[in-house]
Design a protein around this motif. Sequence first.
Motif, PDB file in Angstrom:
ATOM      1  N   TYR A 180      15.949  -9.038  46.022  1.00 24.39           N
ATOM      2  CA  TYR A 180      17.101  -9.929  45.956  1.00 24.39           C
ATOM      3  C   TYR A 180      16.730 -11.344  46.385  1.00 24.39           C
ATOM      4  CZ  TYR A 180      21.555 -12.043  47.183  1.00 24.39           C
ATOM      5  OH  TYR A 180      22.615 -12.890  47.273  1.00 24.39           O
ATOM      6  N   ASP A 181      17.149 -12.314  45.589  1.00 27.30           N
ATOM      7  CA  ASP A 181      17.154 -13.715  46.027  1.00 27.30           C
ATOM      8  C   ASP A 181      18.338 -14.381  45.320  1.00 27.30           C
ATOM      9  OD1 ASP A 181      16.318 -14.158  43.411  1.00 27.30           O
ATOM     10  OD2 ASP A 181      14.241 -14.594  43.965  1.00 27.30           O
ATOM     11  N   GLU A 182      18.552 -15.650  45.599  1.00 28.21           N
ATOM     12  CA  GLU A 182      19.748 -16.296  45.038  1.00 28.21           C
ATOM     13  C   GLU A 182      19.732 -16.304  43.520  1.00 28.21           C
ATOM     14  OE1 GLU A 182      20.894 -20.127  46.723  1.00 28.21           O
ATOM     15  OE2 GLU A 182      20.510 -19.240  48.710  1.00 28.21           O
ATOM     16  N   ALA A 183      18.552 -16.490  42.943  1.00 27.29           N
ATOM     17  CA  ALA A 183      18.464 -16.542  41.474  1.00 27.29           C
ATOM     18  C   ALA A 183      18.841 -15.184  40.876  1.00 27.29           C
ATOM     19  CB  ALA A 183      17.054 -16.941  41.054  1.00 27.29           C
ATOM     20  N   LEU A 184      18.385 -14.106  41.500  1.00 32.50           N
ATOM     21  CA  LEU A 184      18.741 -12.782  40.979  1.00 32.50           C
ATOM     22  C   LEU A 184      20.244 -12.550  41.137  1.00 32.50           C
ATOM     23  CD1 LEU A 184      17.803 -10.122  39.722  1.00 32.50           C
ATOM     24  CD2 LEU A 184      17.416  -9.244  42.024  1.00 32.50           C
ATOM     25  N   ASP A 185      20.797 -13.014  42.247  1.00 33.50           N
ATOM     26  CA  ASP A 185      22.231 -12.888  42.486  1.00 33.50           C
ATOM     27  C   ASP A 185      23.015 -13.566  41.349  1.00 33.50           C
ATOM     28  OD1 ASP A 185      24.873 -13.288  43.412  1.00 33.50           O
ATOM     29  OD2 ASP A 185      24.225 -13.140  45.492  1.00 33.50           O
TER      30      ASP A 185
END
Length: 443
Positions: free
Chosen positions: A387-392
């Motif tokens: 998970y990271d912001e881009a995946l979110d």
Amino acid sequence: MAQREYNFDGVVGPTHNHAGMAPGNLASQAHEGEVSSPRQAALQGLAKMRFLASLGVEQAVLPPQPRPSLRTLRALGFTGTDEAVVTRAATDAELLLRACSSAAAMWTANACTTAPSEDTADRRVHLTPANLTAMFHRSIEADTTHAVLARIFSDVRHFAVHAPLPGGAHFADEGAANHSRLQVEGRPAVHVFGWGRSSYRPGPGPQRFPARQTREASETLARLHQLPASACLFPQQSPAGIDAGAFHSDVLVVGNDGVLLVHELAFLDTPGLVQQLREKLGPGFRPVVASEAELPVAEAVAAYPFNSQLVTLPSGRMAIVAPKESEESPAARAFLERVVAQDNPVQAVHYLDVRESMHNGGGPACLRQRIRLTDAERDAVHARVFYDEALDVDLSSWIRRHYRDRLVPEDLRDPALARESMAALDELTRMLRLGSVYDFQKA
Ligand code: SUG
């Protein structure tokens, strides 16, 4: 090498619904036939991941499975095009169609059981997909779970992904929902494998509801994962606890490092287990036991305070991530507040809304699989699952584009739902760089 725990959450699938598929799971039975919102369910799951990540907890995802499972329906004799298979099943055997349409793979605590490399004899991470033979709608998850785990953890220098246990009901295995790993600094880790019945040595068992996990399965997992005998305990779940709705041990117990939150009806002999853990883990062990008087088991099953995530924060302290239902239950809330007030590393409790999942008996702890990895092991995973912001952002846009906002069990008769689900999952596997892992991608 230092290890960190990664919480692999199940992305809720596009067919999330309330079909009342799980006897012994009171929430599943109580919400049968109600309207579900696959979109809300998936967004609630994503919000949970975002919240855990904001606490500094490492977060990752496991994908949903194709539903309805056309492969299973074909194996059960429904023939023709995909559309014809769904239509025939809807006409001739609606309950089978419902079972084959369940999004239950979202509860990744049941996806597998794992052992971290620091505990295993060959110093690899071991993972065994759960065969989930106790419930038909869940047994159909095992093959795809195996394919997905083998893809993500493909580097055999670091990972051993075993096949689901053989033997059907004899080795009935529900995954990490019946497993806790405890550890206190300076001592070896202890693995607690709960089970509900024994195939070879039958003893006292529940009267109303099924005991899902067998002792033989739990013992096999410890052997397969190359854990030393001294590191393993095999307590029996309390039959009274199962009959009260605790179908997995994680309904009444959660452990992390040196802390154990447990209801007295979690195990047949909870005081005996606590004593054994005290001997193995030493004075750093901090159990908190809820008695029936403090928190009646019916309330614990309804509000799910033990199905919280108990996580270690970057500071070394711990937090509890509990379902909103626990905040709304005075007894459950008082218990969690007592845990925070006591002398132990737990510093806070946070309440999250995962109601769509809760209505099928899945709290925060059911939605995640804990996998401890070193940095080298993490680097050996090439899929985009962390998970990271881009995946979110990508997941959130994908959910909004593909998911229905409303589903009732009758909607599972719609052949278009299978197409929608396949289109969504095909896109997701590209987003997560998983390659072709599903049947419909290989056909
Ligand atoms: O297996 N519910 C799941 C909930 C699993 C919870 N997991 C843990 N405790 N770790 C089960 O009972 C209900 C599906 C339905 O009724 O449609 C369901 O399968």
